[in-house]
Scaffold this active site. Structure first.
Site, PDB file in Angstrom:
ATOM      1  CD  GLU A 144      -2.549  -1.597  -0.030  1.00  0.00           C
ATOM      2  OE1 GLU A 144      -3.014  -0.710  -0.594  1.00  0.00           O
ATOM      3  OE2 GLU A 144      -2.978  -2.762  -0.009  1.00  0.00           O
ATOM      4  CB  CYS A 148      -1.505   7.084   2.594  1.00  0.00           C
ATOM      5  SG  CYS A 148      -2.466   5.877   3.753  1.00  0.00           S
TER       6      CYS A 148
HETATM    7  P1  NAD Z   1       9.278   5.084   2.943  1.00  0.00           P
HETATM    8  O1  NAD Z   1       8.791   4.493   1.745  1.00  0.00           O
HETATM    9  O2  NAD Z   1      10.162   6.093   3.148  1.00  0.00           O
HETATM   10  O3  NAD Z   1       9.589   4.022   4.069  1.00  0.00           O
HETATM   11  C1  NAD Z   1       8.804   3.109   4.353  1.00  0.00           C
HETATM   12  C2  NAD Z   1       9.595   1.786   4.878  1.00  0.00           C
HETATM   13  O4  NAD Z   1      10.372   1.304   3.919  1.00  0.00           O
HETATM   14  C3  NAD Z   1      10.674   2.338   6.003  1.00  0.00           C
HETATM   15  O5  NAD Z   1      10.752   1.371   7.164  1.00  0.00           O
HETATM   16  C4  NAD Z   1      11.821   2.246   5.259  1.00  0.00           C
HETATM   17  O6  NAD Z   1      13.027   2.182   6.120  1.00  0.00           O
HETATM   18  C5  NAD Z   1      11.613   1.148   4.406  1.00  0.00           C
HETATM   19  N1  NAD Z   1      12.669   1.096   3.193  1.00  0.00           N
HETATM   20  C6  NAD Z   1      13.146   1.936   2.816  1.00  0.00           C
HETATM   21  N2  NAD Z   1      14.050   1.667   1.624  1.00  0.00           N
HETATM   22  C7  NAD Z   1      14.115   0.342   1.639  1.00  0.00           C
HETATM   23  C8  NAD Z   1      14.663  -0.757   1.147  1.00  0.00           C
HETATM   24  N3  NAD Z   1      15.209  -0.500   0.081  1.00  0.00           N
HETATM   25  N4  NAD Z   1      14.227  -1.918   1.350  1.00  0.00           N
HETATM   26  C9  NAD Z   1      13.505  -2.317   2.356  1.00  0.00           C
HETATM   27  N5  NAD Z   1      12.904  -1.195   3.031  1.00  0.00           N
HETATM   28  C10 NAD Z   1      13.172  -0.098   2.668  1.00  0.00           C
HETATM   29  O7  NAD Z   1       7.648   5.696   3.582  1.00  0.00           O
HETATM   30  P2  NAD Z   1       7.311   6.625   5.065  1.00  0.00           P
HETATM   31  O8  NAD Z   1       8.020   8.030   4.618  1.00  0.00           O
HETATM   32  O9  NAD Z   1       7.799   5.930   5.977  1.00  0.00           O
HETATM   33  O10 NAD Z   1       6.007   6.965   4.787  1.00  0.00           O
HETATM   34  C11 NAD Z   1       5.305   7.774   4.058  1.00  0.00           C
HETATM   35  C12 NAD Z   1       4.857   7.115   2.689  1.00  0.00           C
HETATM   36  O11 NAD Z   1       4.026   5.896   3.044  1.00  0.00           O
HETATM   37  C13 NAD Z   1       3.836   7.895   1.741  1.00  0.00           C
HETATM   38  O12 NAD Z   1       4.248   7.682   0.500  1.00  0.00           O
HETATM   39  C14 NAD Z   1       2.615   7.339   2.162  1.00  0.00           C
HETATM   40  O13 NAD Z   1       1.665   7.781   1.309  1.00  0.00           O
HETATM   41  C15 NAD Z   1       2.493   5.930   2.306  1.00  0.00           C
HETATM   42  N6  NAD Z   1       1.521   5.402   3.037  1.00  0.00           N
HETATM   43  C16 NAD Z   1       0.809   4.517   2.347  1.00  0.00           C
HETATM   44  C17 NAD Z   1      -0.163   4.149   3.002  1.00  0.00           C
HETATM   45  C18 NAD Z   1      -1.526   3.200   2.426  1.00  0.00           C
HETATM   46  O14 NAD Z   1      -2.213   2.555   3.074  1.00  0.00           O
HETATM   47  N7  NAD Z   1      -1.375   3.306   1.078  1.00  0.00           N
HETATM   48  C19 NAD Z   1      -0.570   4.332   4.657  1.00  0.00           C
HETATM   49  C20 NAD Z   1       0.356   4.799   5.027  1.00  0.00           C
HETATM   50  C21 NAD Z   1       1.449   5.412   4.380  1.00  0.00           C
END
Ligand code: NAD
Length: 545
Positions: A294, A328
């Site tokens: 998501e 989000c």
């Molecule tokens: P992010 O993508 O920066 O990080 C998410 C997670 O991924 C973190 O734990 C991060 O450390 C990890 N990560 C980053 N690079 C990685 C890799 N190469 N391999 C494995 N893990 C990795 O997101 P964020 O800033 O924490 O959250 C905000 C984002 O999340 C926004 O884009 C928001 O829209 C989205 N979001 C979506 C929903 C939904 O239900 N659609 C809900 C909440 C947040």
């Protein structure tokens, strides 16, 4: 060994506390914030097979609205700890995957009750300090949504275990919902403790074992979940806790042959990167991994000329600015007819005049700070762009100050073209971009809304006129996975509005619903025949005309 057929308790949404002045919950939360603030910051270890692991590679968690305050330090995982966690998960799988499903679910029903009582103010206060959520935003995340995920997913897991197959005379059919063969990698974002809790626990309920990587900026609030689960009786090794830099943890996990699933919530770019890595590794895996992601959003509000401007303005304020626009589902763009814009603008101005931004422990504040320095830079970068570009004009707000915390004032920007950068991209901050359209062009504007952004997560139509609502439902059919009529784009409830979007917003597996839970089983169909056939010849092979 359970010998009976058991029913799962019917789920209900956890009632919300309102924290009004004089209420006991208000006194309790203030006391808990003070207690956490005056405690020494913990040094948080990894948890691998129930053992605490310290790598010496320390990261720091800071309070967004008071960034001089270190909330915790934490040990970070690397390839060696990933390998140990895979082994510990494999070991735990043997027992956990063969537990009676009712025993597994009892753990999470107990976790729900503990989160509703003993842990409620701890989880809420930690979320206020770590994510800079107001008490209301913390309550609907770290208390009610988190608890709802446990109770509704237990209910869905019960339904999955209770599938009844058709039977023909002489045989008995059964669908056995086996856990996946391998482990699930759960990777959570910073913005919701409920998501940090749900991504590892939803697969675990169905007998899976998990490697969980939380977001580095919120390891403080997230680590309390480990205590909650242990107290509820979750055996060691079922959920292994591996904080650390995304690529440092992600790359070695995604290369494991026993990767059976990815349960991700976060940005679109990171999910695409992980999907590509899985694609490159596809020949290594024992099973095709289940991919559930998501991702980002660009929530819209489409206002029709028949609407009451006051209703639209309230939905815009709450949808765009609560939790500093870091949902989000946040409202990030709005389409307003020229006939209503002057009234909507004045109503927004009056509301924004009242809104206070600051330390969330001061319960008069409607907004706190954005999560960290990179987020502050990204959002202020958009403000700078708006200031210098020809097709945007800042109507309200635009100021930011990171002296003490990462504070950004709620900002409304008018786009003079419909498909500008700010109408398109996810900003993830308190910035609402508005396009004012000619009232007569409602139908064309629906098309613009659908085609302007790659995301399709949340959206809403405000209209009193029913045919306009119908036109929006049709014209915006694929523009949002969660669509609202006369309501804000945020605040989906587990069990009521299953959440998720398609296009660049994710795989739309509807978190908190049975659709998501089905992804975490590897069903085996069993047919038993009581009187097996004794002759290979069918009647049509007989002699005669
Ligand atoms: P992010 O993508 O920066 O990080 C998410 C997670 O991924 C973190 O734990 C991060 O450390 C990890 N990560 C980053 N690079 C990685 C890799 N190469 N391999 C494995 N893990 C990795 O997101 P964020 O800033 O924490 O959250 C905000 C984002 O999340 C926004 O884009 C928001 O829209 C989205 N979001 C979506 C929903 C939904 O239900 N659609 C809900 C909440 C947040």
């Amino acid at each position: 060994m359970n010998q009976g057929i058991m029913n799962v308790p019917p789920p209900r949404n956890e009632p919300e506390y309102n924290y009004a002045p004089g209420s006991p919950e208000r006194a309790a939360i203030i006391k808990e914030i003070e207690r956490l603030r005056s405690s020494d910051p913990p040094e948080i270890p990894l948890l691998v097979g129930g053992r605490e692991v310290r790598t010496g590679q320390l990261g720091q968690v800071r309070c967004p609205h008071d960034h001089g305050r270190v909330l915790a330090t934490f040990h970070q995982a690397g390839p060696q700890e990933v390998a140990a966690a895979v082994e510990a998960a494999r070991e735990a799988w043997r027992e956990w995957s063969s537990w009676d499903w009712t025993d597994r679910l009892a753990v999470f029903l107990q976790a729900a009750d503990l989160a509703s009582t003993k842990y409620r103010f701890l989880l809420n206060a930690a979320t206020m300090l770590n994510q800079s959520k107001t008490v209301h935003q913390a309550e609907i995340d770290a208390a009610t949504e988190l608890i709802d995920f446990y109770r509704f997913n237990v209910h869905h897991a019960g339904l999955i275990h209770g599938q009844i197959m058709n039977m023909a005379p002489g045989n008995w059919n059964h669908l056995e919902p086996r856990p996946l063969e391998g482990f699930v990698f759960a990777v959570s974002p910073f913005n919701f403790l409920a998501i940090g809790s749900n991504l590892p626990t939803a697969p675990a309920m169905l007998g899976n074992v998990v490697l969980w990587k939380p977001s580095s900026s919120v390891v403080f609030s997230n680590h309390f979940l480990l205590k909650l689960w242990a107290e509820a009786g979750l055996p060691p090794g079922v959920i292994n806790f591996l904080p650390g830099p995304g690529d440092q943890v992600g790359a070695p996990v995604l290369a494991q042959p026993s990767l059976a699933g990815l349960h991700f919530t976060g940005s679109t770019d990171v999910f695409r990167e992980m999907w590509s890595a899985i694609g490159r590794n596809i020949g290594r895996y024992r099973n095709y991994p289940r991919l559930v992601g998501e991702t980002g959003g660009k929530g819209f509000v489409m206002v029709h000329a028949s609407t009451d401007p006051a209703l639209a303005a309230t939905a815009l304020i709450r949808g765009a600015f609560e939790f500093q626009g870091q949902k989000c589902s946040a409202t990030s763009r709005a389409y307003i007819p020229d006939s209503l814009w002057p009234q909507v603008r004045d109503l927004l101005a009056a509301a924004l005049e009242e809104i206070k931004v600051g330390d969330v422990a001061d319960l008069r504040n409607f907004m706190g700070a954005v999560i960290d320095r990179p987020a502050f830079r990204r959002v202020t970068g958009y403000l700078e762009y708006a200031r210098t570009s020809n097709d945007h004009q800042i109507v309200f707000g635009g100021q930011a100050d990171d002296t003490r915390g990462y504070f950004i004032q709620p900002t409304v920007i008018r786009a003079t073209q419909p498909q500008t950068k700010l109408m398109n991209e996810e900003i993830f901050g308190p910035v609402l971009t508005v396009y004012v359209y000619p009232e007569k062009d409602f139908a064309e504007t629906l098309g613009l809304c659908d085609q302007t952004s790659p995301y399709a997560l949340t959206g809403s139509i405000f209209a009193r006129d029913r045919p306009a609502v119908r036109r929006a439902l049709t014209g915006l059919r694929y523009s949002a996975g969660n669509f609202y009529i006369n309501d804000k784009t945020t605040g989906a409830m587990v069990g009521q509005q299953p959440f998720g979007g398609a296009r660049a917003s994710g795989t739309n597996d509807k978190v908190g619903s049975i659709l998501n839970m089905w992804r975490w089983v590897n069903p085996r169909t069993i047919k038993e025949t009581f009187i097996p056939a004794t002759d290979f010849r069918y009647p049509f092979l007989g002699k005669g005309p």
